[in-house]
Design an enzyme around this catalytic site. Sequence first.
Site, PDB file in Angstrom:
ATOM      1  N   HIS A  15       2.523  -7.350   5.732  1.00 15.61           N
ATOM      2  CA  HIS A  15       3.176  -5.820   5.126  1.00 15.61           C
ATOM      3  C   HIS A  15       2.389  -5.122   4.314  1.00 15.61           C
ATOM      4  O   HIS A  15       1.493  -5.505   3.709  1.00 15.61           O
ATOM      5  CB  HIS A  15       4.204  -6.215   4.270  1.00 15.61           C
ATOM      6  CG  HIS A  15       5.388  -5.279   3.982  1.00 15.61           C
ATOM      7  ND1 HIS A  15       5.105  -4.441   3.010  1.00 15.61           N
ATOM      8  CD2 HIS A  15       6.545  -5.022   4.443  1.00 15.61           C
ATOM      9  CE1 HIS A  15       6.143  -3.376   3.028  1.00 15.61           C
ATOM     10  NE2 HIS A  15       7.206  -4.130   3.975  1.00 15.61           N
ATOM     11  N   HIS A  16       2.264  -3.789   4.508  1.00 19.98           N
ATOM     12  CA  HIS A  16       1.483  -2.907   4.023  1.00 19.98           C
ATOM     13  C   HIS A  16       1.298  -2.707   2.520  1.00 19.98           C
ATOM     14  O   HIS A  16       0.593  -2.484   1.944  1.00 19.98           O
ATOM     15  CB  HIS A  16       1.802  -1.407   4.352  1.00 19.98           C
ATOM     16  CG  HIS A  16       0.611  -0.632   4.682  1.00 19.98           C
ATOM     17  ND1 HIS A  16      -0.421  -0.546   3.729  1.00 19.98           N
ATOM     18  CD2 HIS A  16       0.265   0.341   5.628  1.00 19.98           C
ATOM     19  CE1 HIS A  16      -1.303   0.380   4.125  1.00 19.98           C
ATOM     20  NE2 HIS A  16      -1.065   0.931   5.351  1.00 19.98           N
ATOM     21  N   SER A  17       2.559  -3.313   1.905  1.00 21.29           N
ATOM     22  CA  SER A  17       2.548  -3.551   0.477  1.00 21.29           C
ATOM     23  C   SER A  17       1.201  -4.323  -0.188  1.00 21.29           C
ATOM     24  O   SER A  17       0.933  -4.340  -1.286  1.00 21.29           O
ATOM     25  CB  SER A  17       3.667  -3.870  -0.175  1.00 21.29           C
ATOM     26  OG  SER A  17       4.350  -5.258   0.215  1.00 21.29           O
ATOM     27  N   CYS A  55       6.532  -0.192   6.005  1.00 24.89           N
ATOM     28  CA  CYS A  55       5.354  -0.182   6.781  1.00 24.89           C
ATOM     29  C   CYS A  55       4.540  -1.681   6.926  1.00 24.89           C
ATOM     30  O   CYS A  55       4.454  -2.159   6.022  1.00 24.89           O
ATOM     31  CB  CYS A  55       4.182   0.915   6.550  1.00 24.89           C
ATOM     32  SG  CYS A  55       4.821   2.521   6.402  1.00 24.89           S
TER      33      CYS A  55
END
Length: 503
Positions: A150-152, A36
């Site tokens: 980036h969702h991380s 995501c």
Amino acid sequence: MENTSSLPLNFEAEMEDPRPSLSPTARLFHSPKFSCYIVVRMGCSTWINPQVFSAGLKENLPMHPRFSSIMVKDRNFCGKKRWIQVSVNMEDHVVVPNMDSDMEDADKFVRDYISHLTTSPLDLSKPLWEVHIVNVKTSDAEAVVVIRIHHSMGDGASLMSLLLACTRKTSDPDALPSVPNQRKHQGSSSSDLSVFWWLLLAIWSAVTLIGNTFVDLVLFVATILFLKDTKTPIKGPPGVELTAKRFLHRTVSLDHIKQVKNAMNMTINDVVLGVTQAGLSQYLNYKYAGENEKDEGAKKKGNNLPKSIRLRANILVNLRSAAGIQDLADMMAKKSKTKWGNRIGYVLVPFIIALQDDPLDYVRGAKSHLDRKKHSLEAFCTYLCANVLTKLIGAKGAGAVAHRVLCNSTLAFTNLIGPLEEISYYGHPVTYIAPNVYGHPHALHIHFQSYVDKMTISLAVDPIVIPDPEKLLDDLEESLQLIHDAVVEKGLNIAKEGRRSCV
């Protein structure tokens, strides 16, 4: 509460561990079926000077551990993924596209530009972020900044805290914006009740908490195994997470939302969820009428909805002990209870899709659902389960489970509080903030983002499934207006009745 951090940003506490391992949630966001990204579109009221803007980014973002790290596999720990600090080349992360500033349809150009970004992943050999400076005048801004992350690297609350630490009040260029804390609900104190009644209420609260959590977890497991939402015109097909997304937004009055909130003794979340239920009901009624219907008037007036629709939203919940957005220095502290990262769980909330005679029934229904979810540990359990599964069967297996839950539901819904004052980034005043997420298996993600006295409704859609998202935005805006007007009308009627009783 004032933000007391100073620039350049200081992250010495976080830097004590130079090679931190990825959290289970960060690993989950890198799984093949659940990769995501967060996209933030910010409008500016002036032309953006690329040199000044880039200099500001260079002064701030590379100092943040996540914005100056890449993800690598540690050979000494069975391939465990870790964040490794690297030098940041700003030219790899700041993009200024060449274009005609006097183009005919700048709004369409920006939408297509952002949509094109969703077709390619970020380079894993570099820190996972990029900023695009699009100097074209749109209908609501003189220039646009597009940020892709980036969702991380962190959740919405983390990124909002970073934004507040990097910007200044437009009214006072030397002052940092206020941190928009939220008060948690305070229950009745024991002094207001007798010991007997207080004990009875405590027992009843514990019983209902356990019962609600049990029911929610059973439904959650059923969703993994077999329980699916009704196939509606807004439900995405298998593989929808891989398609290019289209991003749109609409700005409405936050004051109108607050008036409904205060009049009905609700929260902002209750109101915007009710508005979403109302808007989706109107939109689906239109879609079920058929695209080839000739009588547009009949299409709008008639009830074309099926009798029973199972439509559920995945709502992300901030699990930090303190509600709202926190000061960045507090989030980066080594043993902070509001730590930076992805501290989010999610709950499945059923939407009532129907044409209500009273528009206020939508917000009453939303409040009822959310009040029950607040008295459940579903969000904490989903967060815990995701972490445990990631550790036991790996990010790929945990990602497959999360993917199945989202595939069997219909949409994602989020709401985030934003700056309380107008902000500027190195002399560039911000007019609106429109974040969203893509990469999950939904054809529709609805996000509500507040900014000063405005609320921005941001949509991420699959244009094949939802080819007319402008119509959905129209229905959401119209639904808010109808709900607000109903509150005003009922308030006027109450006032009239009060005057009559006094005569």
